[in-house]
Design a protein around this motif. Structure first.
Motif, PDB file in Angstrom:
ATOM      1  N   VAL A 110      -3.110 -10.331   1.106  1.00  0.00           N
ATOM      2  CA  VAL A 110      -1.853  -9.769   0.617  1.00  0.00           C
ATOM      3  C   VAL A 110      -2.106  -8.412  -0.044  1.00  0.00           C
ATOM      4  O   VAL A 110      -1.359  -7.453   0.182  1.00  0.00           O
ATOM      5  CB  VAL A 110      -1.157 -10.750  -0.360  1.00  0.00           C
ATOM      6  N   ALA A 111      -3.161  -8.319  -0.828  1.00  0.00           N
ATOM      7  CA  ALA A 111      -3.494  -7.039  -1.486  1.00  0.00           C
ATOM      8  C   ALA A 111      -3.803  -5.958  -0.457  1.00  0.00           C
ATOM      9  O   ALA A 111      -3.380  -4.806  -0.611  1.00  0.00           O
ATOM     10  CB  ALA A 111      -4.664  -7.224  -2.442  1.00  0.00           C
ATOM     11  N   ALA A 112      -4.525  -6.318   0.595  1.00  0.00           N
ATOM     12  CA  ALA A 112      -4.848  -5.348   1.647  1.00  0.00           C
ATOM     13  C   ALA A 112      -3.586  -4.893   2.377  1.00  0.00           C
ATOM     14  O   ALA A 112      -3.431  -3.701   2.678  1.00  0.00           O
ATOM     15  CB  ALA A 112      -5.846  -5.957   2.635  1.00  0.00           C
ATOM     16  N   GLU A 113      -2.678  -5.826   2.648  1.00  0.00           N
ATOM     17  CA  GLU A 113      -1.415  -5.457   3.301  1.00  0.00           C
ATOM     18  C   GLU A 113      -0.582  -4.542   2.413  1.00  0.00           C
ATOM     19  O   GLU A 113       0.004  -3.571   2.897  1.00  0.00           O
ATOM     20  CB  GLU A 113      -0.608  -6.716   3.649  1.00  0.00           C
ATOM     21  N   GLU A 114      -0.546  -4.838   1.119  1.00  0.00           N
ATOM     22  CA  GLU A 114       0.215  -3.994   0.190  1.00  0.00           C
ATOM     23  C   GLU A 114      -0.408  -2.607   0.079  1.00  0.00           C
ATOM     24  O   GLU A 114       0.306  -1.598   0.018  1.00  0.00           O
ATOM     25  CB  GLU A 114       0.301  -4.659  -1.180  1.00  0.00           C
ATOM     26  N   ALA A 115      -1.730  -2.550   0.060  1.00  0.00           N
ATOM     27  CA  ALA A 115      -2.410  -1.250  -0.017  1.00  0.00           C
ATOM     28  C   ALA A 115      -2.133  -0.428   1.242  1.00  0.00           C
ATOM     29  O   ALA A 115      -1.892   0.783   1.153  1.00  0.00           O
ATOM     30  CB  ALA A 115      -3.911  -1.450  -0.209  1.00  0.00           C
ATOM     31  N   GLU A 116      -2.165  -1.068   2.408  1.00  0.00           N
ATOM     32  CA  GLU A 116      -1.891  -0.357   3.659  1.00  0.00           C
ATOM     33  C   GLU A 116      -0.437   0.106   3.694  1.00  0.00           C
ATOM     34  O   GLU A 116      -0.154   1.224   4.138  1.00  0.00           O
ATOM     35  CB  GLU A 116      -2.208  -1.244   4.866  1.00  0.00           C
ATOM     36  N   ALA A 117       0.486  -0.728   3.221  1.00  0.00           N
ATOM     37  CA  ALA A 117       1.896  -0.329   3.186  1.00  0.00           C
ATOM     38  C   ALA A 117       2.090   0.877   2.259  1.00  0.00           C
ATOM     39  O   ALA A 117       2.831   1.813   2.601  1.00  0.00           O
ATOM     40  CB  ALA A 117       2.767  -1.496   2.737  1.00  0.00           C
ATOM     41  N   ALA A 118       1.422   0.869   1.121  1.00  0.00           N
ATOM     42  CA  ALA A 118       1.512   2.008   0.190  1.00  0.00           C
ATOM     43  C   ALA A 118       0.905   3.254   0.823  1.00  0.00           C
ATOM     44  O   ALA A 118       1.441   4.360   0.677  1.00  0.00           O
ATOM     45  CB  ALA A 118       0.808   1.676  -1.120  1.00  0.00           C
ATOM     46  N   ARG A 119      -0.186   3.080   1.530  1.00  0.00           N
ATOM     47  CA  ARG A 119      -0.857   4.202   2.202  1.00  0.00           C
ATOM     48  C   ARG A 119       0.058   4.808   3.263  1.00  0.00           C
ATOM     49  O   ARG A 119       0.118   6.027   3.425  1.00  0.00           O
ATOM     50  CB  ARG A 119      -2.164   3.694   2.821  1.00  0.00           C
ATOM     51  N   LEU A 120       0.772   3.958   3.995  1.00  0.00           N
ATOM     52  CA  LEU A 120       1.670   4.440   5.046  1.00  0.00           C
ATOM     53  C   LEU A 120       2.922   5.109   4.471  1.00  0.00           C
ATOM     54  O   LEU A 120       3.694   5.706   5.217  1.00  0.00           O
ATOM     55  CB  LEU A 120       2.076   3.293   5.989  1.00  0.00           C
ATOM     56  N   ARG A 121       3.115   5.029   3.163  1.00  0.00           N
ATOM     57  CA  ARG A 121       4.234   5.713   2.520  1.00  0.00           C
ATOM     58  C   ARG A 121       3.836   7.091   1.992  1.00  0.00           C
ATOM     59  O   ARG A 121       4.701   7.854   1.553  1.00  0.00           O
ATOM     60  CB  ARG A 121       4.765   4.866   1.345  1.00  0.00           C
ATOM     61  N   LEU A 122       2.546   7.448   2.035  1.00  0.00           N
ATOM     62  CA  LEU A 122       2.105   8.716   1.462  1.00  0.00           C
ATOM     63  C   LEU A 122       2.787   9.920   2.121  1.00  0.00           C
ATOM     64  O   LEU A 122       3.317  10.796   1.428  1.00  0.00           O
ATOM     65  CB  LEU A 122       0.579   8.856   1.571  1.00  0.00           C
ATOM     66  N   LEU A 123       2.764   9.995   3.436  1.00  0.00           N
ATOM     67  CA  LEU A 123       3.343  11.150   4.129  1.00  0.00           C
ATOM     68  C   LEU A 123       4.871  11.174   4.014  1.00  0.00           C
ATOM     69  O   LEU A 123       5.437  12.221   3.667  1.00  0.00           O
ATOM     70  CB  LEU A 123       2.884  11.174   5.590  1.00  0.00           C
ATOM     71  N   PRO A 124       5.558  10.032   4.263  1.00  0.00           N
ATOM     72  CA  PRO A 124       7.017  10.065   4.073  1.00  0.00           C
ATOM     73  C   PRO A 124       7.431  10.381   2.635  1.00  0.00           C
ATOM     74  O   PRO A 124       8.410  11.107   2.413  1.00  0.00           O
ATOM     75  CB  PRO A 124       7.468   8.654   4.474  1.00  0.00           C
ATOM     76  N   ASP A 125       6.698   9.867   1.667  1.00  0.00           N
ATOM     77  CA  ASP A 125       7.031  10.138   0.263  1.00  0.00           C
ATOM     78  C   ASP A 125       6.863  11.618  -0.074  1.00  0.00           C
ATOM     79  O   ASP A 125       7.640  12.182  -0.849  1.00  0.00           O
ATOM     80  CB  ASP A 125       6.182   9.281  -0.674  1.00  0.00           C
TER      81      ASP A 125
END
Length: 177
Positions: free
Chosen positions: A68-83
């Protein structure tokens, strides 16, 4: 010789000797011993089973938490460019495109012959949000049409860019693994 009056005394002495000898185990006492041993073994096995089961369950919970932590970290990472684009109000800008499910960002500025695209100010804002080093920003600002496509990497990003006065600047930023 033993006299008749000594008989009860002799019988009493024989009973005392018999009481001091170990008694033969009867089937009832053996059965009780076996039952007690079986109960003790059962308790030990139950305790061992509980400990093993708890250990397995604990490892499963830890593995699930890590997943779950890895999935959350990847989801946060995939928000870097859109953010970064959102922070610069570039979502509706025609020259800003998020691609590859958040793994890439394409920036296109206006040129002398192309009137669609974003401004250099928006490009600079987005790149600053991505914490681009000054050295890379300076390389981008000094790129000429003759230089061709340039590239650089920093932190979690890889960028490539080109510039031509007629078509403007094209920048592609990608997340790197």
């Amino acid at each position: 010789m033993i006299e008749v009056s000594d008989a009860p005394k002799a019988q009493n002495e024989a009973n005392q000797v018999d009481s001091q000898l170990p008694k033969k185990a009867t089937w009832k006492s053996r059965w009780k011993l076996c039952l007690g041993a079986a109960i003790a073994i059962g308790l030990v096995l139950t305790i061992v089973g509980i400990v093993v089961e708890e250990n397995v369950a604990s490892k499963a919970r830890a593995a699930e938490a890590a997943r779950v932590a890895a999935e959350e970290a990847e989801a946060a990472r995939l928000r870097l460019l859109p953010d970064a684009a959102d922070a610069c109000f570039a979502a509706s800008d025609g020259g800003v495109e998020i691609g590859d499910e958040g793994r890439s960002l394409t920036l296109q500025t206006r040129g002398n012959e192309s009137f669609s695209g974003t401004s250099f100010i928006t490009v600079a804002c987005i790149l600053r949000e991505l914490e681009i080093p000054d050295s890379v920003m300076n390389r981008m600002g000094n790129t000429r049409a003759l230089d061709g496509r340039q590239d650089a990497e920093w932190a979690d990003y890889a960028a490539s860019w080109s510039y031509h006065p007629d078509s403007g600047m094209n920048v592609i930023v990608e997340l790197v693994d």
